[in-house]
Design an enzyme around this catalytic site. Structure first.
Site, PDB file in Angstrom:
ATOM      1  CB  CYS A   1      -0.737  -0.205   1.158  1.00  0.00           C
ATOM      2  SG  CYS A   1      -0.251  -0.402   2.654  1.00  0.00           S
ATOM      3  CG  LEU A   2       4.562   1.666  -0.565  1.00  0.00           C
ATOM      4  CD1 LEU A   2       5.695   1.409  -0.986  1.00  0.00           C
ATOM      5  CD2 LEU A   2       4.630   2.802   0.391  1.00  0.00           C
TER       6      LEU A   2
END
Length: 67
Positions: free
Chosen positions: A66-67
């Site tokens: 989750c970047l």
């Protein structure tokens, strides 16, 4: 240290990455990632999934980054 593996040499947009840190908090670990670069890359980001179960604030329990 990193190692790249192409399971299918005809699909260079899909590969696996193994990371083995030689320093830091995760030293001695072996972490495997699955990476798929879409045809629309640059407009659409690559899909990256962590195949190794790990606790990290940017990796979900299902291995999604989750970047």
């Amino acid at each position: 240290t990193c190692k790249v593996n192409f399971p299918d040499p005809n699909k260079l947009h899909y590969f696996q990455l193994t990371v083995i840190p030689d320093e830091g908090y995760y030293q001695g670990g072996k972490f495997q990632f699955e990476i798929e670069v879409p045809d629309a890359y640059n407009m659409v980001p690559p899909k990256v999934k962590c195949l190794t179960r790990i606790w990290h604030p940017n990796i979900t329990e299902m291995g999604e980054i989750c970047l």
